[in-house]
Scaffold this active site. Structure first.
Site, PDB file in Angstrom:
ATOM      1  N   ASP A   1     -74.303 -22.344 -43.103  1.00  9.29           N
ATOM      2  CA  ASP A   1     -74.686 -21.127 -43.812  1.00  9.29           C
ATOM      3  C   ASP A   1     -73.457 -20.549 -44.513  1.00  9.29           C
ATOM      4  O   ASP A   1     -72.369 -20.468 -43.928  1.00  9.29           O
ATOM      5  CB  ASP A   1     -75.266 -20.096 -42.843  1.00  9.29           C
ATOM      6  CG  ASP A   1     -75.892 -18.924 -43.596  1.00  9.29           C
ATOM      7  OD1 ASP A   1     -77.034 -19.059 -44.026  1.00  9.29           O
ATOM      8  OD2 ASP A   1     -75.202 -17.897 -43.764  1.00  9.29           O
TER       9      ASP A   1
ATOM     10  N   GLU B   1     -79.210 -19.902 -48.863  1.00 12.02           N
ATOM     11  CA  GLU B   1     -77.816 -20.349 -48.813  1.00 12.02           C
ATOM     12  C   GLU B   1     -77.543 -21.228 -47.607  1.00 12.02           C
ATOM     13  O   GLU B   1     -76.378 -21.487 -47.271  1.00 12.02           O
ATOM     14  CB  GLU B   1     -76.864 -19.148 -48.813  1.00 12.02           C
ATOM     15  CG  GLU B   1     -76.852 -18.320 -47.533  1.00 12.02           C
ATOM     16  CD  GLU B   1     -77.953 -17.266 -47.496  1.00 12.02           C
ATOM     17  OE1 GLU B   1     -77.869 -16.363 -46.663  1.00 12.02           O
ATOM     18  OE2 GLU B   1     -78.902 -17.340 -48.296  1.00 12.02           O
TER      19      GLU B   1
END
Length: 573
Positions: free
Chosen positions: A443, A486
């Protein structure tokens, strides 16, 4: 004696009949093969159209459901005020990115619309709507329907058809799991029909292939003309289609025969819609190449038969002439009672003539066979070209279905399939080989700040560069995928243990930390690591452990790697 045929006549009939029989057998067999292949190719085109349309619709429906589910999990919905301007801006941005959404809105727990795109239905109650009732408990995908109130606020259809929608909805819960509201979306029905029409248009206008969408009860959902006709009680569909899956020639309600193929839509959404895609092509269009081929073969056969008949007549004359000469000599012997002069070496001369005649006839047959082979080769080339075009179209559709359009990495659907394969391999071979699969969840730290400070184009550029960095650090056997937003995932096969997995994760983290991301500058990532456990009943525990490790890495200050292993002896299903 009277009533007997002459030698010339018998030879003409025997040789001519034999030549025509050989020509008919060889030509008929080759023609049958060629026409069967052409018909099978046309059936494959129709079948591919139905399957391609069903797979594309399934992928798009699943993606839109996932989009609404991810939207319900966004922090500004889980934590902030649902009637804030930020929520309205977020809904408008998503509607602009996905023009298939006619309406996006957020309600409170009682069904009152707090925010919506363009302010439509704001302040109204949707408490009685099926999508709101169902989405209070789970993610919801609804069948096509008309929304008369919303339709009055949108531009009318150019074709005059009623405005219809497909509903997507998901519950909004806070960090403790309490219901805060519902996020819902109405997708245009014309988005679905446009996807189906796009698949049929790829076959070209000359193919005349069209597609129908049926619901689970066999009612026509598209096209509109057939839907209206069916609603008025007119016979539209054949009985075979109403009862279930079918492939072949069928007669529809308009009295025309169609080459038909049916494919079930497996959307893998929370609610299985049960739609079926029926691709059809008018039988006269599908059989046109077959009829053209048969006509050409018939004309060629008539021409060759005429040529062979003339050749056989000439051959019979040449063969019978020496025999006739011998018969005349025999009659002279009988009448004159004397031995006339016979031709010198008659046997050698007659055998030479017979050999030359047979050679001429064989040459005619070979030339005929060559013509037929050339015709068959041309037809096989056309079939191969059609097959190559279908394979290219299927490969393009497969790429669209398994790849993330922004980064070019595998998408979530492709990752899920590989995770299932990895779990199956570890169950069978992990004990003997001592090697397992590992999963990394990656992440981007403070990605929201990057978007807020530099804009979404810069954020997209960061995601694309990060995808390239992942590919540069991984092995050929590793698989990198975009997990969502993301967040990225990496599947690591053939690991000796946790040390290998942590080393791979640390290499990724250091590579990203050392890179420069244009105007954004320095970017870091947090990595959660997990290994497949023998106790895993499916891939969900593996993903959950990696997700928990990622959460712990975030909580520990980010830019770090955390490993989460399964507790031994405890079931993880």
């Amino acid at each position: 004696m009277k009533g007997h045929w002459s030698l010339r006549g018998q030879l003409s009939v025997v040789l001519g009949g034999l030549a025509l029989a050989i020509l008919g057998s060889v030509g008929g067999y080759l023609g049958s093969l060629a026409t069967d292949e052409l018909f099978a190719a046309q059936q494959a085109v129709v079948r591919s159209t139905a399957q391609s349309a069903a797979e594309l619709l399934a992928s798009q429906l699943r993606d839109r459901e996932r989009e609404i589910e991810l939207l319900s999990l966004s922090p500004h919905l889980m934590q902030g005020a649902l009637d804030s301007a930020a929520v309205r801006d977020s809904l408008d941005r998503r509607a602009a990115l996905h023009d298939e959404f006619a309406w996006l809105g957020v309600t409170d727990t009682e069904g009152k619309v707090l925010q919506a795109t363009s302010g439509m239905l704001a302040g109204r109650s949707v408490a009685q709507r099926d999508w709101f009732i169902a989405a209070r408990e789970r993610v919801y995908v609804g069948d096509v329907h008309e929304a008369k109130l919303l339709a009055t606020m949108l531009p009318s259809q150019p074709s005059g058809e009623p405005t219809r929608f497909i509903d997507f909805a998901a519950p909004i819960r806070d960090a403790d799991g309490r219901l805060r509201g519902v996020v819902g979306a109405h997708a245009h029905w014309r988005w679905i029909t446009g996807l189906v029409d796009g698949v049929t248009r790829r076959q070209g206008a000359s193919s005349s292939i069209d597609a129908l969408i049926l619901d689970r009860e066999g009612r026509v959902l598209y096209p509109e003309l057939l839907k209206v006709a069916q609603a008025e009680g007119q016979p539209v569909l054949p009985t075979a289609l109403v009862n279930g899956r079918f492939e072949g020639a069928l007669r529809f309600g308009d009295g025309r025969d169609y080459l038909t193929s049916e494919a079930l839509l497996h959307a893998r959404t929370n609610a299985e819609l049960g739609w079926r895609i029926v691709a059809r092509q008018p039988l006269e269009v599908a059989l046109r190449p077959v009829h053209d081929l048969r006509r050409e073969l018939l004309l060629l056969g008539v021409f060759v038969a005429a040529a062979l008949t003339l050749a056989c007549l000439m051959l019979a004359r040449r063969v019978s002439r020496p025999v006739e000469e011998l018969a005349r000599i025999a009659r002279r012997v009988e009448a004159e009672r004397e031995v006339p002069e016979f031709p010198r070496e008659p046997a050698f001369r007659e055998l030479t003539q017979l050999s030359d005649s047979m050679r001429s006839m064989a040459q005619s047959l070979i030339e005929t066979e060559h013509v037929l082979q050339k015709t068959n080769a041309t037809l096989e080339s056309q079939v191969q070209e059609r097959t190559a075009e279908l394979q290219a179209a299927n490969a393009a559709l497969e790429h669209l279905a398994t790849r993330d359009p922004l980064t070019g990495l595998h998408n979530r659907r492709s990752l899920d399939a590989r995770l299932d394969e990895a779990l199956a391999l570890d169950r069978r071979y992990a004990v003997q080989s001592g090697r397992v699969h590992g999963l990394l969840l990656i992440d981007v730290d403070h990605f929201k700040h990057i978007n807020d400070a530099h804009g979404h184009p810069a954020g997209d550029a960061v995601l694309r560069q990060l995808a390239q960095l992942l590919l540069s650090t991984l092995r050929v056997s590793d698989l990198a995928a975009r997990f969502g937003g993301e967040e990225f995932a990496v599947l690591l096969p053939e690991l000796a243990g946790a040390v290998d997995a942590i080393a791979a994760a640390e290499k990724i983290r250091q590579t990203v930390e050392a890179a420069r991301f244009g105007a954004v500058g320095r970017v870091t990532v947090s990595v959660g690591v997990s290994l497949v456990s023998p106790d895993d009943g499916d891939v969900r525990p593996l993903v959950d452990r990696a997700d928990a490790a990622l959460y712990e890495a975030k909580r520990s200050g980010r830019n770090t790697v955390v490993l989460k292993t399964a507790e031994p002896g405890l079931p993880t299903r």
